[in-house]
Scaffold this motif. Sequence first.
Motif, PDB file in Angstrom:
ATOM      1  N   GLY A  65       1.272  -0.985  -0.358  1.00 54.46           N
ATOM      2  CA  GLY A  65      -0.047  -0.278   0.176  1.00 54.46           C
ATOM      3  C   GLY A  65       1.087   1.169  -0.146  1.00 54.46           C
ATOM      4  O   GLY A  65       0.324   1.717   0.745  1.00 54.46           O
ATOM      5  N   MET A  66       1.920   1.281  -0.960  1.00 54.32           N
ATOM      6  CA  MET A  66       2.736   2.682  -0.774  1.00 54.32           C
ATOM      7  C   MET A  66       2.423   3.563  -1.366  1.00 54.32           C
ATOM      8  O   MET A  66       2.758   4.649  -1.485  1.00 54.32           O
ATOM      9  CB  MET A  66       4.452   2.152  -0.638  1.00 54.32           C
ATOM     10  CG  MET A  66       5.249   1.243   0.392  1.00 54.32           C
ATOM     11  SD  MET A  66       4.917   2.275   1.408  1.00 54.32           S
ATOM     12  CE  MET A  66       6.387   3.848   0.798  1.00 54.32           C
ATOM     13  N   ALA A  67       1.873   3.360  -2.217  1.00 56.34           N
ATOM     14  CA  ALA A  67       0.733   3.909  -3.276  1.00 56.34           C
ATOM     15  C   ALA A  67       0.128   5.074  -2.540  1.00 56.34           C
ATOM     16  O   ALA A  67      -0.120   4.824  -2.515  1.00 56.34           O
ATOM     17  CB  ALA A  67       0.249   3.121  -4.575  1.00 56.34           C
ATOM     18  N   LEU A  68       0.153   6.369  -3.206  1.00 56.41           N
ATOM     19  CA  LEU A  68      -0.481   7.217  -2.683  1.00 56.41           C
ATOM     20  C   LEU A  68      -1.969   6.988  -2.772  1.00 56.41           C
ATOM     21  O   LEU A  68      -3.210   7.289  -1.962  1.00 56.41           O
ATOM     22  CB  LEU A  68      -0.315   8.942  -2.857  1.00 56.41           C
ATOM     23  CG  LEU A  68       1.275   9.440  -1.993  1.00 56.41           C
ATOM     24  CD1 LEU A  68       1.399  10.623  -2.620  1.00 56.41           C
ATOM     25  CD2 LEU A  68       1.485   9.140  -0.839  1.00 56.41           C
ATOM     26  N   ARG A  69      -2.820   7.119  -3.625  1.00 57.73           N
ATOM     27  CA  ARG A  69      -4.104   6.840  -4.634  1.00 57.73           C
ATOM     28  C   ARG A  69      -4.200   8.196  -3.781  1.00 57.73           C
ATOM     29  O   ARG A  69      -5.911   8.090  -3.752  1.00 57.73           O
ATOM     30  CB  ARG A  69      -4.562   5.553  -4.027  1.00 57.73           C
ATOM     31  CG  ARG A  69      -3.607   4.135  -4.352  1.00 57.73           C
ATOM     32  CD  ARG A  69      -4.043   2.716  -3.648  1.00 57.73           C
ATOM     33  NE  ARG A  69      -3.878   1.692  -4.423  1.00 57.73           N
ATOM     34  CZ  ARG A  69      -4.202   0.819  -5.436  1.00 57.73           C
ATOM     35  NH1 ARG A  69      -4.921   1.586  -6.545  1.00 57.73           N
ATOM     36  NH2 ARG A  69      -3.759  -0.047  -5.407  1.00 57.73           N
ATOM     37  N   LEU A  70      -3.948   8.926  -4.758  1.00 58.42           N
ATOM     38  CA  LEU A  70      -4.647  10.622  -4.585  1.00 58.42           C
ATOM     39  C   LEU A  70      -5.865  10.525  -5.452  1.00 58.42           C
ATOM     40  O   LEU A  70      -6.536  10.945  -4.315  1.00 58.42           O
ATOM     41  CB  LEU A  70      -4.409  11.651  -4.560  1.00 58.42           C
ATOM     42  CG  LEU A  70      -2.597  11.663  -3.751  1.00 58.42           C
ATOM     43  CD1 LEU A  70      -1.616  12.783  -4.057  1.00 58.42           C
ATOM     44  CD2 LEU A  70      -3.001  11.956  -2.072  1.00 58.42           C
ATOM     45  N   ARG A  71      -6.060  10.229  -5.850  1.00 59.80           N
ATOM     46  CA  ARG A  71      -7.391  10.705  -6.826  1.00 59.80           C
ATOM     47  C   ARG A  71      -8.115   9.345  -6.944  1.00 59.80           C
ATOM     48  O   ARG A  71      -9.303  10.362  -6.454  1.00 59.80           O
ATOM     49  CB  ARG A  71      -7.044   9.908  -8.468  1.00 59.80           C
ATOM     50  CG  ARG A  71      -7.913   9.993  -9.914  1.00 59.80           C
ATOM     51  CD  ARG A  71      -8.156  10.531 -10.417  1.00 59.80           C
ATOM     52  NE  ARG A  71      -6.804   9.151 -11.400  1.00 59.80           N
ATOM     53  CZ  ARG A  71      -6.689   8.741 -13.003  1.00 59.80           C
ATOM     54  NH1 ARG A  71      -6.305   9.633 -13.233  1.00 59.80           N
ATOM     55  NH2 ARG A  71      -5.951   7.682 -12.787  1.00 59.80           N
ATOM     56  N   SER A  72      -8.110   7.862  -6.161  1.00 59.00           N
ATOM     57  CA  SER A  72      -9.011   7.351  -6.213  1.00 59.00           C
ATOM     58  C   SER A  72      -9.626   7.417  -4.748  1.00 59.00           C
ATOM     59  O   SER A  72     -10.861   7.480  -4.492  1.00 59.00           O
ATOM     60  CB  SER A  72      -9.151   6.473  -6.505  1.00 59.00           C
ATOM     61  OG  SER A  72      -7.649   5.423  -5.638  1.00 59.00           O
ATOM     62  N   GLY A  73      -8.822   8.172  -3.988  1.00 58.26           N
ATOM     63  CA  GLY A  73      -8.808   8.160  -2.313  1.00 58.26           C
ATOM     64  C   GLY A  73      -8.796   9.098  -1.672  1.00 58.26           C
ATOM     65  O   GLY A  73      -8.775   9.256  -0.644  1.00 58.26           O
ATOM     66  N   TRP A  74      -9.316  10.079  -2.177  1.00 57.86           N
ATOM     67  CA  TRP A  74      -9.322  11.304  -1.826  1.00 57.86           C
ATOM     68  C   TRP A  74      -9.810  11.502  -0.266  1.00 57.86           C
ATOM     69  O   TRP A  74     -10.140  12.413   0.221  1.00 57.86           O
ATOM     70  CB  TRP A  74      -9.340  12.720  -2.828  1.00 57.86           C
ATOM     71  CG  TRP A  74     -10.405  12.714  -3.075  1.00 57.86           C
ATOM     72  CD1 TRP A  74     -11.076  12.068  -4.596  1.00 57.86           C
ATOM     73  CD2 TRP A  74     -11.865  13.318  -3.274  1.00 57.86           C
ATOM     74  NE1 TRP A  74     -11.986  12.171  -5.029  1.00 57.86           N
ATOM     75  CE2 TRP A  74     -12.807  13.074  -3.441  1.00 57.86           C
ATOM     76  CE3 TRP A  74     -11.673  14.270  -1.601  1.00 57.86           C
ATOM     77  CZ2 TRP A  74     -14.275  13.836  -3.608  1.00 57.86           C
ATOM     78  CZ3 TRP A  74     -12.867  14.765  -1.981  1.00 57.86           C
ATOM     79  CH2 TRP A  74     -14.054  14.585  -2.687  1.00 57.86           C
ATOM     80  N   VAL A  75     -10.959  11.397  -0.835  1.00 64.00           N
ATOM     81  CA  VAL A  75     -12.249  10.885   0.112  1.00 64.00           C
ATOM     82  C   VAL A  75     -11.788  10.417   1.803  1.00 64.00           C
ATOM     83  O   VAL A  75     -11.948  11.084   3.212  1.00 64.00           O
ATOM     84  CB  VAL A  75     -13.871  10.598  -0.160  1.00 64.00           C
ATOM     85  CG1 VAL A  75     -14.496  10.361   1.221  1.00 64.00           C
ATOM     86  CG2 VAL A  75     -14.213  11.119  -1.434  1.00 64.00           C
ATOM     87  N   HIS A  76     -11.045   9.153   1.598  1.00 59.82           N
ATOM     88  CA  HIS A  76     -10.499   9.241   2.839  1.00 59.82           C
ATOM     89  C   HIS A  76      -9.064  10.039   3.305  1.00 59.82           C
ATOM     90  O   HIS A  76      -8.938   9.714   4.735  1.00 59.82           O
ATOM     91  CB  HIS A  76     -10.025   7.557   2.146  1.00 59.82           C
ATOM     92  CG  HIS A  76     -10.927   6.706   1.682  1.00 59.82           C
ATOM     93  ND1 HIS A  76     -11.064   6.410   0.264  1.00 59.82           N
ATOM     94  CD2 HIS A  76     -11.929   5.807   2.582  1.00 59.82           C
ATOM     95  CE1 HIS A  76     -12.085   5.998   0.432  1.00 59.82           C
ATOM     96  NE2 HIS A  76     -12.802   5.412   1.701  1.00 59.82           N
TER      97      HIS A  76
END
Length: 293
Positions: A65-76
């Motif tokens: 889980g080291m990827a930031l995933r800002l686009r898909s996880g911004w709500v979190h």
Amino acid sequence: MRIRGVAVFLALTFGVSWAGMFGAKALGYSLVDPMVQLLAFAFVPALAAVAVRAWVTREGFADAGMALRLRSGWVHYVAAGLGPLALVAATAGLAAALGWWTPDLSPLDRMVPGVPGWLFVLLLVAAMPVLSLLYWGEEFGWTSYLRLRLFPGRPGAATVATGLIWAVWHYPLAFLGYIEFDNVALGLAVWTGSFLLQEVILTWLRLSSGSVWTASLAHAGNNMVLALLNGVLLTEAGGIPDLTVMLLAMVPMAAVCAWIVGTGRLSADRVAPGGAPIGTAAGAREDTAGAGR
């Protein structure tokens, strides 16, 4: 292989961390000092997870889980960043409703000379992304390694077990000057309950976002926003005992956990597109493929 990895992880984490805690105290260092914490034990869970992934199980880091995933996880990320402040407001509101605290935010004005209280709070929240780098040292080990490998197919049991283990890992701090309880047994029981509730929230953030950084951000907020502001407003200024404040804070946390569990957000772990649960070799390959999402 999974059981061997978990066993080695726990042995390394507890052995090295507890040796660091007791060793630092024996040498006369205060465990309240952040630098002592960093050097003695804060990054040990992450280092243990790295060692196990790289040399014991050789499973690698694809599902870490080291990827930031800002686009898909911004709500979190928003939930992790603002959630601790919302919990402070809920805790203070509960204390006021019970008649235990008269609303007064003026103590925040005295935290930093020349800095108004509202700006002090904003600076704390703004510092959370930087502080999350420090709390990654725990989350990479507990929530992003151990939690994914306990009780496969039983996410609730895995979350509870991780929370309990995480709590016990902290227990020496209650005897080494980091935190003090008038009644140690009661204090440790309440502290354990707080860790369990936090782990439910951290697990939801980690699994729902696919990134360890949401959990690290929330962990930073729990320590540097929730605990600090509750202590300043309710304990130091309001005169409410620490343990009582901890119990008050657990009420809104329990409400959030009830929502997470009640809406099925812990009913099953995140599953990779190929059908393999996160934490398995197949799931790791799929997680790598989706790391940019």
